[in-house]
Design an enzyme around this catalytic site. Structure first.
Site, PDB file in Angstrom:
ATOM      1  CG  ASN A   1      48.765  72.376  19.915  1.00 27.81           C
ATOM      2  OD1 ASN A   1      49.882  71.919  20.126  1.00 27.81           O
ATOM      3  ND2 ASN A   1      48.587  73.589  19.439  1.00 27.81           N
TER       4      ASN A   1
ATOM      5  CD  GLU B   1      57.925  78.428  16.949  1.00 34.89           C
ATOM      6  OE1 GLU B   1      57.010  79.271  16.880  1.00 34.89           O
ATOM      7  OE2 GLU B   1      58.859  78.361  16.133  1.00 34.89           O
TER       8      GLU B   1
ATOM      9  CB  CYS C   1      50.007  78.628  18.724  1.00 35.16           C
ATOM     10  SG  CYS C   1      51.070  77.735  17.612  1.00 35.16           S
TER      11      CYS C   1
ATOM     12  CD  GLU D   1      59.845  74.641  16.170  1.00 31.99           C
ATOM     13  OE1 GLU D   1      60.475  74.170  17.129  1.00 31.99           O
ATOM     14  OE2 GLU D   1      58.613  74.514  16.036  1.00 31.99           O
TER      15      GLU D   1
END
Ligand code: ADP
Length: 481
Positions: free
Chosen positions: A156, A254, A288, A461
């Site tokens: 993505n 993640e 997400c 992150e």
């Protein structure tokens, strides 16, 4: 494909500073917009994954001894090259991923911003001196790079999901082996080309395409790999966590989200509609942190629904290179099928469509949906749609909406729109998520720690916390002073 720098389009893997051609099987990569083949990449497996780990280990031994300045200079150069070749990188990205060209350019500068950020942060791997428990001692804590890091990334954000991992890892003094998503390998290989041009020493950044299971098995079991950093689905995250258990690897995960987007009756409704547009429809809803469930207060529900539907019905859907397009195709037929399943399930349970429709035949385009009269029994309430569907759930009470928002195993992002300072704090504090947008629909930046709680993952992150993920502490007790 028209590129100013044609060498960015690589159909070979990058291992130990060498371009490695297919040794047999290849995988064709198609443009989701029209199904046409763009090119092919090698289908590599265990042997090349092991070679890349060996190369990374050898490169790490040298790299960890460099000064922060040396690492910063190379990362800075890499960042500059990404920005210099932003258009070419975005062209490759749109071709293989489908997102509109302007959005692809935005992703490239976002991806590059991590390299810029960590080129600066490289200098700040500070340790600590702690007052000793002994009169003649000192407690000294230093930070050391963790070692070889294996990354597995999704389609993505074909550029940003890579730089979020490799920039802090390289800045910290680690080496990386990467398996990019099978749908979007060309962006990863183009980044590798620029890493090479930037003078990153051989073996520090390796890109291996091919068999996910074989490569994943090496990455999670090889004792030379000290950390696995994965972005993708929760199910695959669980598999990788299991596989990593035998060698006690550090993990950064993640994973999926199911973000609530809450609009209170005291919100600025126009601002909330603006926020919903980005939080929901960026990348055609394939992020997400996308708002998955929009909870709207009873008193403003109809007004919000009408305004949102008005905006959504005017979004131009089509090929990412066409003028004015803001919604590209979904990534593949399974993605369209999932969106279809969610919409049909909602309709069968009483939802109404304010706008949206599916394309005919094999096409992967979805005219974005706004659904009203949603309830918590519908699939969308518990599963991430990962597509351009805005389902509007009605609520009337703060405690009630918080309980519904938190009734999920996911805990990545949440959004709240209100003009009340007290309510903003209360709701933000109580949302069980790693990130909250308060009157903001777009929260991602290299400057902030991105990550989730519950089954949305482990670790962060971005920001200084993102570099800590790639550093180990060493504590030294100095006695007899
Ligand atoms: P998505 O549904 O977004 O494709 P996945 O979690 O399936 O998300 O994929 C994300 C990344 O994980 C991709 O690079 C994919 O190839 C990789 N992957 C999927 N399954 C495995 C596995 N069992 N082992 C290692 N990597 C995997």
């Amino acid at each position: 494909m028209q590129l100013n720098y044609p060498a960015l389009f690589q159909q070979q893997c990058y291992i130990n500073g060498q371009w490695v051609a297919a040794q047999g099987e290849t995988q064709a990569i198609t443009n989701p917009s029209n199904g046409q083949v763009i090119g092919e990449v090698p289908m590599l497996g265990r042997m090349h994954a092991e070679q890349s780990v060996a190369a990374a280990q050898a490169a790490f031994e040298q790299w960890k001894q460099t000064t922060a300045d040396q690492r910063a200079d190379i990362l800075r150069r890499w960042y500059e090259l990404m920005m210099e070749h932003q258009d070419d990188l975005a062209t490759i990205l749109t071709l293989e991923q489908g997102k509109p060209f302007a959005e692809a350019k935005g992703e490239i500068s976002y991806a590059a911003s991590f390299v810029q950020w960590y080129s600066e942060e490289a200098r700040r791997a500070y340790g600590e001196i702690i007052p000793s428990h002994r009169p003649n001692g000192k407690i000294v804590v230093t930070k050391e790079p963790i070692g070889v890091v294996a990354a597995i990334t999704p389609w993505n954000f074909p550029a940003a999901m890579i730089t979020r991992k490799c920039a802090p890892a390289l800045a910290a003094g680690c080496a990386m082996v990467l398996k990019p998503a099978p749908e979007t390998p060309f962006t990863a290989l183009a980044l590798a080309k620029l890493a090479q041009d930037a003078g990153l020493p051989a073996g520090l950044f390796n890109v291996v395409t091919g068999d996910a299971l074989e490569i994943g098995a090496v990455f999670t079991s090889d004792t030379r790999v000290r950390k696995v950093s994965f972005t993708g689905s929760t199910n695959v995250g669980k598999i990788l966590m299991n596989q990593s258990a035998t060698t006690i690897k550090k993990l950064a995960l993640e994973l999926g989200g199911n973000a609530p987007f809450i609009v209170f009756d005291d919100a600025d409704i126009d601002a909330a509609v603006d926020g919903a547009m980005v939080a929901k429809f960026r990348n055609a809803g394939q992020t997400c942190v996308c708002a998955n469930r929009l909870f709207v207060h009873d008193a403003v529900y109809d007004q919000f629904a009408a305004k949102l539907a008005d905006r959504v019905a005017n979004l131009k859907v089509g090929d990412g290179f066409d003028d004015g397009v803001v919604i590209g195709p979904l990534i593949n037929a399974e993605a369209v099928a999932k969106v279809q399943e969610h919409v049909e399930d909602a309709l069968s349970k009483g939802a109404r469509v304010l706008c949206g429709k599916f394309a005919q035949g094999e096409q992967l385009f979805v005219e974005p949906f706004v659904l009203t009269d949603m309830n918590d029994e519908m699939l969308v309430a518990s599963e991430e749609t990962f597509g351009p569907v805005a389902p509007l759930f009605r609520f009337s009470d703060e405690a009630e909406v918080l309980a519904r928002a938190n009734a999920t195993e996911s805990g990545l992002a949440g959004y709240v729109y209100t003009r009340s300072l007290g309510r903003a704090w209360r709701v933000a504090d109580k949302l069980e998520v790693g990130m909250v947008g308060i009157n903001e629909g777009l929260i991602s930046t290299a400057a902030a720690p991105f990550g989730g709680i519950k089954e949305s993952g482990l670790g962060r992150e971005g920001s200084r916390h993102g570099m800590e993920e790639y550093l180990e502490m060493k504590y030294m007790l100095m006695g007899g002073l």
